[in-house]
Write an enzyme that holds these catalytic residues in place. Structure first.
Site, short mmCIF file in Angstrom:
data_model
loop_
_atom_site.label_atom_id
_atom_site.label_comp_id
_atom_site.label_asym_id
_atom_site.label_seq_id
_atom_site.Cartn_x
_atom_site.Cartn_y
_atom_site.Cartn_z
CB CYS A 57 -1.24 -0.06 1.25
SG CYS A 57 -1.58 1.64 1.09
CE1 TYR A 188 -4.82 2.94 -5.54
CE2 TYR A 188 -3.54 4.75 -5.67
CZ TYR A 188 -4.25 3.14 -5.37
OH TYR A 188 -3.13 2.89 -4.71
#
Length: 347
Positions: A57, A188
């Protein structure tokens, strides 16, 4: 609307005529803070808290880097979740028996539910857990690293750098905000766009920002001032994932990072600085994105490439001057048990 596990569960993604297929991120975190004066009920105390992360992450990777640069390893323990998970939670798959040895849990969700019963939002990393109660204190990742710099100063190592120096805070905040909206989150917006128009708009925004960063960094070694700051940490974790993941998986493919000369040299400079490359696990990064994002990659096939050895090639950024740690010093060796396997890095 559909949801992704782990840190992607904070994303709300709506593809409709109303939204135009734009990607929107929910940023409503558990914003309790751990502070020197304990004003939120959680004072800084050595050994009381556990930082739970996943190397895959980018938001968690920031906390790993800052914790290491500031030398907080002995006062704030760390727990590593595995790179993949289901819709329920990040899990401690890497530990014997799949159980975190300090918290005694398999699902990170258990710590969230202890704080907020039947926690309805995404179970995200990074999260800091209060060990005595087993409850999550915070998952507010932008504030966590700032508080490491501002609230944990009594426990910084000798020679710890100033990652958020007061004279530069306004500029750091301004640059970091653009990095977040246009780059960290921009990839994203590309990857989870629900329409051609939304994707193309996101693509243009991302590369406009990357071009702006290239111009900014052409004649200065770091983003703000002449030392590494919080802004550099926040940009690095996206750049490290760009060629292995975002270029192909998220269709951010105007150029590879390795085809953008200034940003590529800048990223290699940081990667070769203690605290950055030695906290980056390319294998786990690829496993997470290509396996967990089944809507984007339904086969779950993880690519073998790219060849990462070029991360260790000379970058030439020393010619721009600058002092990576300012008046401080580099961190020492990575503690035993926290090292990225050599086969997972750019060796």
């Amino acid at each position: 609307m559909f949801r992704f596990g782990g840190y992607e569960q904070l994303m709300s993604y709506v593809a409709s005529e109303t939204s135009g297929g734009d990607f929107n991120r929910d940023t409503n975190y558990i914003n309790t803070r751990i502070t020197a004066d304990g004003r939120d009920g959680y004072p800084v105390e050595p050994g009381r808290y556990r930082l739970v992360v996943a190397r895959a992450c980018p938001w968690a990777n920031r906390t790993i880097i800052v914790r290491r640069l500031l030398g907080l390893e002995d006062v704030l323990s760390i727990g590593f979740c595995g790179p993949t998970h289901d819709e329920r939670s990040w899990t401690f798959d890497l530990d014997p028996g799949g159980v975190d040895p300090v918290l005694g849990i398999h699902f990170l969700r258990d710590a969230y539910n202890k704080r907020i019963p039947d926690y309805e939002k995404g179970v995200t990393v990074p999260a800091i857990v209060d060990i005595p109660t087993g409850q999550v204190v915070t998952n507010d990742f932008p504030q966590i690293t700032l508080d490491f710099s501002l609230e944990w100063t009594a426990y910084h190592r000798d020679g710890a750098p100033q990652l958020y120096p007061e004279p530069l805070r306004d500029e750091i905040d301004e640059v970091a905000q653009r990095v977040y909206t246009e780059v960290n989150n921009g990839v994203y917006r590309c990857g989870f766009a629900g329409s051609q128009g939304a994707y193309e708009k996101a693509y243009d925004r991302l590369f406009t920002a990357l071009d702006w960063l290239s111009d900014r960094l052409e004649n200065q070694r770091y983003l703000v001032g002449d030392t590494i700051t919080e802004a550099d940490v926040r940009l690095f974790t996206t750049l490290a994932r760009f060629d292995p993941v975002y270029h192909g998986h998220f269709k951010a493919n105007r150029s590879k990072l390795s085809e953008m000369p200034v940003l590529w040299a800048y990223a290699r400079d940081l990667f070769q600085t203690p605290g950055f490359g030695d906290t980056t696990d390319f294998v786990q990064i690829k496993q997470h994105y290509y396996i967990v994002h089944s809507d984007i990659n339904p086969t779950g096939v993880v690519p073998k490439g790219p060849d990462l050895r070029n991360w260790l090639t000379p970058h030439g950024r020393e010619a721009l001057g600058g002092r990576p740690f300012g008046d401080g010093t580099p961190p020492g060796p990575t503690p035993e048990g926290e090292r990225v396997p050599e086969a997972h890095s750019a060796g």
